[in-house]
Design a protein around this motif. Structure first.
Motif, PDB file in Angstrom:
ATOM      1  N   ASN A 183       0.820  -1.213   0.000  1.00  0.00           N
ATOM      2  CA  ASN A 183       0.000   0.000   0.000  1.00  0.00           C
ATOM      3  C   ASN A 183       0.854   1.263   0.000  1.00  0.00           C
ATOM      4  O   ASN A 183       0.511   2.261  -0.639  1.00  0.00           O
ATOM      5  CB  ASN A 183      -0.937   0.000   1.214  1.00  0.00           C
ATOM      6  CG  ASN A 183      -2.225  -0.751   0.930  1.00  0.00           C
ATOM      7  OD1 ASN A 183      -2.816  -0.602  -0.125  1.00  0.00           O
ATOM      8  ND2 ASN A 183      -2.651  -1.575   1.873  1.00  0.00           N
ATOM      9  N   ARG A 187       0.569   3.844  -3.039  1.00  0.00           N
ATOM     10  CA  ARG A 187       0.208   5.229  -2.756  1.00  0.00           C
ATOM     11  C   ARG A 187       1.252   6.180  -3.355  1.00  0.00           C
ATOM     12  O   ARG A 187       0.918   7.191  -3.969  1.00  0.00           O
ATOM     13  CB  ARG A 187       0.090   5.440  -1.242  1.00  0.00           C
ATOM     14  CG  ARG A 187      -0.104   6.886  -0.795  1.00  0.00           C
ATOM     15  CD  ARG A 187      -1.485   7.422  -1.143  1.00  0.00           C
ATOM     16  NE  ARG A 187      -2.530   6.676  -0.466  1.00  0.00           N
ATOM     17  CZ  ARG A 187      -2.990   6.917   0.750  1.00  0.00           C
ATOM     18  NH1 ARG A 187      -2.488   7.928   1.447  1.00  0.00           N
ATOM     19  NH2 ARG A 187      -3.963   6.189   1.271  1.00  0.00           N
ATOM     20  N   VAL A 190       0.974   6.356  -7.204  1.00  0.00           N
ATOM     21  CA  VAL A 190      -0.149   7.185  -7.641  1.00  0.00           C
ATOM     22  C   VAL A 190       0.168   8.662  -7.428  1.00  0.00           C
ATOM     23  O   VAL A 190      -0.060   9.501  -8.317  1.00  0.00           O
ATOM     24  CB  VAL A 190      -1.439   6.786  -6.896  1.00  0.00           C
ATOM     25  CG1 VAL A 190      -2.564   7.767  -7.207  1.00  0.00           C
ATOM     26  CG2 VAL A 190      -1.854   5.357  -7.266  1.00  0.00           C
ATOM     27  N   GLU A 191       0.711   8.988  -6.261  1.00  0.00           N
ATOM     28  CA  GLU A 191       1.005  10.384  -5.940  1.00  0.00           C
ATOM     29  C   GLU A 191       1.983  10.989  -6.935  1.00  0.00           C
ATOM     30  O   GLU A 191       1.847  12.152  -7.335  1.00  0.00           O
ATOM     31  CB  GLU A 191       1.552  10.490  -4.520  1.00  0.00           C
ATOM     32  CG  GLU A 191       1.724  11.913  -4.037  1.00  0.00           C
ATOM     33  CD  GLU A 191       2.054  11.989  -2.553  1.00  0.00           C
ATOM     34  OE1 GLU A 191       1.953  13.084  -1.978  1.00  0.00           O
ATOM     35  OE2 GLU A 191       2.408  10.941  -1.958  1.00  0.00           O
ATOM     36  N   HIS A 215      -6.591   5.344  -3.973  1.00  0.00           N
ATOM     37  CA  HIS A 215      -5.552   6.264  -3.494  1.00  0.00           C
ATOM     38  C   HIS A 215      -5.741   7.676  -4.055  1.00  0.00           C
ATOM     39  O   HIS A 215      -5.521   8.662  -3.349  1.00  0.00           O
ATOM     40  CB  HIS A 215      -4.177   5.719  -3.865  1.00  0.00           C
ATOM     41  CG  HIS A 215      -3.786   4.492  -3.104  1.00  0.00           C
ATOM     42  ND1 HIS A 215      -3.425   4.531  -1.780  1.00  0.00           N
ATOM     43  CD2 HIS A 215      -3.715   3.187  -3.473  1.00  0.00           C
ATOM     44  CE1 HIS A 215      -3.136   3.308  -1.359  1.00  0.00           C
ATOM     45  NE2 HIS A 215      -3.312   2.476  -2.368  1.00  0.00           N
ATOM     46  N   SER A 216      -6.152   7.766  -5.319  1.00  0.00           N
ATOM     47  CA  SER A 216      -6.331   9.088  -5.933  1.00  0.00           C
ATOM     48  C   SER A 216      -7.399   9.894  -5.216  1.00  0.00           C
ATOM     49  O   SER A 216      -7.268  11.113  -5.042  1.00  0.00           O
ATOM     50  CB  SER A 216      -6.712   8.935  -7.414  1.00  0.00           C
ATOM     51  OG  SER A 216      -5.711   8.293  -8.147  1.00  0.00           O
ATOM     52  N   ILE A 218      -8.150   9.980  -2.219  1.00  0.00           N
ATOM     53  CA  ILE A 218      -7.629  10.537  -0.964  1.00  0.00           C
ATOM     54  C   ILE A 218      -6.647  11.667  -1.244  1.00  0.00           C
ATOM     55  O   ILE A 218      -6.692  12.728  -0.615  1.00  0.00           O
ATOM     56  CB  ILE A 218      -6.954   9.430  -0.130  1.00  0.00           C
ATOM     57  CG1 ILE A 218      -7.978   8.362   0.276  1.00  0.00           C
ATOM     58  CG2 ILE A 218      -6.273  10.021   1.102  1.00  0.00           C
ATOM     59  CD1 ILE A 218      -7.361   7.129   0.898  1.00  0.00           C
ATOM     60  N   LEU A 219      -5.778  11.449  -2.231  1.00  0.00           N
ATOM     61  CA  LEU A 219      -4.751  12.434  -2.546  1.00  0.00           C
ATOM     62  C   LEU A 219      -5.301  13.623  -3.327  1.00  0.00           C
ATOM     63  O   LEU A 219      -4.817  14.747  -3.199  1.00  0.00           O
ATOM     64  CB  LEU A 219      -3.637  11.766  -3.360  1.00  0.00           C
ATOM     65  CG  LEU A 219      -2.846  10.664  -2.638  1.00  0.00           C
ATOM     66  CD1 LEU A 219      -2.067   9.826  -3.641  1.00  0.00           C
ATOM     67  CD2 LEU A 219      -1.904  11.271  -1.609  1.00  0.00           C
TER      68      LEU A 219
END
Length: 561
Positions: A183, A187, A190-191, A215-216, A218-219
Motif C-alpha cells: 500500500n 500510494r 499514484v502520488e 488512493h487518488s 484521498i490524494l
C-alpha cells in the motif's frame, strides 16, 4: 555516420513546463520523449552525463531518449524499462534516423517499405512482433530497458535494466508486512503521477483502476473518472465502473463508442500505428481518447496490473500447474513414471517439470495461429517457421530464475504488455494529445512485486485460484466483497461478438478483399472456412480473423504510396 547530426524534436505540449525541443548539457545534446517536466528531463540528462545508464534506474516514469555526445560523435538511443514509450530506428550505409513512431521514418527517401516476411510467422502466432524486430525489413525497435550505442555507423546493443525477480530460496514477507509495504508503494506511485492540471482516471471497474482510484480519491478528491463502453455489446461492464466511482465518491463519465465508428477508424488514415494493430481495441481507445481530449490532458491507467500482480489468465495457469507441482513432490522414480504415462496419455501439463512449466508449455502472450494452422493458411511453406514460439520465448525465459508464476509474469512483461497493451494505448493516446501514466508500472512498485513469490500473488479462494491477492486485500477495506471477488465473464470479446452479428457484412467484405489482394500470402480457402465457422457459431475464430484483417489493413496503407 557521415555529414551533420540533425535532431528534430516535435511533441505536443500538455503543460507549459514541458521542454519544446532538444537541449544541451555540457558536451551532450538530448532529445527526450516521456511527458516529463522540463526539470525532470534536465535531471534525467544530468544522471546520464554523471553515471551513464546506471544513473537512470531512479526514474520511475516512461521515456525514450536520444543522447548525442558531440566530441566523439556517438549517438545513444535509450528506452525505459516499462516500454510504454516506443523508439524506432533505421539506417543505410551513411545515415541513421530514429523516431518514436514508424510513419515518419518510412517517408524518408532512403527507407524501404519492404515487408519482413520472415517475421510473419511471429506476428501470426502472437498477433504482434517483439522488439527489436518489426514487420518492416528496414525498421527496428529499441527494446525496453535497452540502449543502442551508434558510432562510425556501427550499432552496439546493451541491456541496461533487468528486473530483480525473487529467487525460490529467498524468505517470504509475512502477509501483514507485505500488505503494508504494498500500500505504501502503490500510494507513492499514484502520488507521483497526479501532478499537473486536467488529470483524470481511466476507470474500467476492474481491480487495477479501482485501486488507483482508492488512493487518488484521498490524494486528489476531485479527480474525474472516465469509462469506455462499446455500444451494442450485450455484457456492458460500465455499470461496475459507475458503482466503484460512486462508492469512492468520484465523478464518472461513461463514453459510448459506436462500432460503426470503430470500423471507420480501422479503414481510415486518421490513426496509423505504423504496424498492424494487435487488436481492434486500439481503434476503440483512439475514439475514446478523442472524445475526452478537451476534458483531460493526463489520464492515469491501470495497465500493467495483470502482468505485475498475476491477473488475467494467470489463476487458470496456476490451476493447470497444480498437478505438476504435486508430482514434483514425489520421489524421483515416481515422478519419471507419472510423467511418462502423462506424455503417452497426452496430459501435457502433467508431463512437464513444475519448475520449468512456462517454458516447457511455451506460455507467453497470445496464441493465435499455431504451426499446423499456419501450414494450412500460408501460401509459402518457407514462412511457416514451426518453432517460432520457442525461438522467441526461450530467450526471455533464460532472463529470469524465479518460481513458475513469476517466470511467466516476466514473459508477459517482455511481450504482451509492451507489444500489445502499452503500444496501442500509447499510440492511441498520443494521437489524441493525451498523456497516459501507469502507476502500477512504477519502478519501485515493480521491484517490490517482483520480490514476492507467485503464491503471494495468487491464492486459493475456496475451490479456485484468484490473482492479485495484495490488491484485493487492499480494496476490501473500501469495496464490497462481491465487487472485489466478482467472477470474470466468459464471453466473446466485444469485437469478436460484433463480427458475428452486426459486423458480419464487414467480415465478409474484409476476407473477400484479403483473398483478392494477397493470395500470394494467405490461401483463400482456409480463410473462408474460418469465416464460415465463426459466423455460424460453430467456433470462435474472432482473434484469428481480426489478426488477418488488421494485417491486411496495414498492408494496404504500406502499399498506398
Amino acid at each position: 555516420m557521415e555529414g551533420p547530426m540533425i535532431l528534430a524534436h516535435r511533441r505536443f505540449q500538455l503543460r507549459s513546463d514541458m521542454p519544446k525541443g532538444p537541449f544541451e548539457k555540457g558536451e551532450w545534446l538530448f532529445s527526450i520523449d516521456g511527458g516529463l517536466s522540463g526539470a525532470t528531463e534536465q535531471k534525467l540528462a544530468e544522471a546520464w552525463v554523471d553515471k551513464g545508464a546506471s544513473g537512470l534506474d531512479i526514474f520511475s516514469g516512461s521515456f525514450a531518449m536520444a543522447a548525442y555526445h558531440i566530441p566523439s560523435e556517438t549517438l545513444y538511443l535509450v528506452r525505459s524499462p516499462t516500454g510504454a514509450r516506443p523508439l524506432f530506428w533505421v539506417r543505410d550505409q551513411h545515415r541513421i534516423a530514429f523516431c518514436s513512431e514508424i510513419p515518419p521514418l518510412i517517408e524518408l527517401p532512403f527507407v524501404s517499405r519492404e515487408i519482413a516476411m520472415e517475421n510473419l510467422a511471429e506476428y501470426l502466432s502472437f498477433r504482434y512482433i517483439h522488439a527489436p524486430r518489426t514487420l518492416l525489413k528496414s525498421v527496428f525497435a529499441v527494446e525496453p530497458g535497452h540502449l543502442l550505442r551508434i558510432q562510425n555507423n556501427e550499432v552496439h546493443r546493451e541491456e541496461w535494466y533487468r528486473p530483480r525477480w525473487r529467487h525460490v530460496q529467498d524468505p517470504k514477507l509475512p502477509d501483514s508486512e507485505l500488505l503494508e509495504q504494498f500500500n505504501v508503494h502503490l500510494r507513492a506511485a499514484v502520488e507521483r503521477r497526479l501532478s499537473g492540471d486536467n488529470v483524470g482516471l481511466l476507470l474500467s471497474g476492474g481491480l487495477d483502476s479501482s485501486a488507483i482510484l482508492m488512493h487518488s480519491s484521498i490524494l486528489r478528491p476531485d479527480i474525474p473518472t472516465f469509462t469506455v463502453a462499446l455500444d451494442e455489446h450485450p455484457m456492458d461492464e460500465s455499470p461496475f465502473a459507475a458503482r466503484v466511482a460512486k462508492v469512492m465518491g468520484a465523478e464518472n463519465t461513461i463514453v459510448r463508442i459506436q462500432s460503426r465508428a470503430v470500423i471507420d477508424t480501422l479503414r481510415g488514415n486518421q490513426f496509423d500505428m505504423g504496424q498492424p494493430m494487435p487488436t481492434p481495441a486500439a481503434a476503440i481507445q483512439f475514439l475514446f481518447f478523442q472524445e475526452i481530449r478537451n476534458q483531460v490532458s493526463v489520464l492515469l491507467s491501470g495497465d500493467g496490473g495483470d502482468e505485475v500482480l498475476a491477473g488475467r489468465t494467470m489463476p487458470q495457469l496456476a490451476f493447470r500447474m497444480a498437478p505438476s507441482r504435486r508430482i514434483a513432490q514425489l520421489p524421483s522414480l515416481a515422478q519419471r513414471m507419472i510423467r511418462g504415462v502423462s506424455r503417452r496419455a497426452d496430459r501435457k501439463d502433467w508431463a512437464v517439470p513444475h519448475d520449468n512449466f512456462g517454458q516447457a508449455r511455451v506460455i507467453g502472450g497470445s496464441r493465435v495461429f499455431v504451426a499446423p494452422e499456419r501450414v494450412a493458411l500460408l501460401t509459402d511453406p518457407g514462412l511457416i517457421r514451426p518453432g517460432i514460439r520457442e525461438s522467441v520465448l526461450t530467450r526471455y525465459y533464460q532472463e529470469v530464475d524465479s518460481d513458475p508464476i513469476n517466470d511467466i509474469l516476466h514473459i508477459w512483461q517482455r511481450g504482451w504488455l509492451v507489444e500489445d497493451s502499452l503500444t496501442r494505448a500509447d499510440r492511441a493516446s498520443s494521437a489524441a494529445r493525451i498523456e497516459l501514466r501507469y502507476p502500477l508500472l512504477d519502478t519501485n512498485l515493480r521491484h517490490f512485486c517482483a520480490q514476492l513469490s507467485g503464491s503471494q500473488k495468487i491464492r486459493r479462494n475456496r475451490f479456485d485460484f484468484v490473482g492479485k491477492w495484495p490488491l484485493r486485500q487492499a480494496l476490501l477495506e473500501h469495496l464490497p466483497s462481491k465487487l472485489v471477488y466478482r467472477p470474470k465473464r466468459s464471453l466473446l470479446s466485444p469485437m469478436d461478438q460484433w463480427l458475428r452479428l452486426r459486423g458480419a457484412d464487414f467480415a465478409r467484405d474484409q476476407i473477400r478483399e484479403v483473398c483478392a489482394d494477397i493470395p500470394h500470402i494467405f490461401l483463400p480457402k482456409p480463410l473462408k472456412q474460418l469465416l464460415k465457422e465463426h459466423l455460424s457459431g460453430q467456433a470462435n475464430h474472432g482473434l484469428k480473423l481480426w489478426t488477418v484483417i488488421l494485417f491486411h489493413l496495414w498492408w494496404k496503407r504500406i502499399n498506398a504510396s
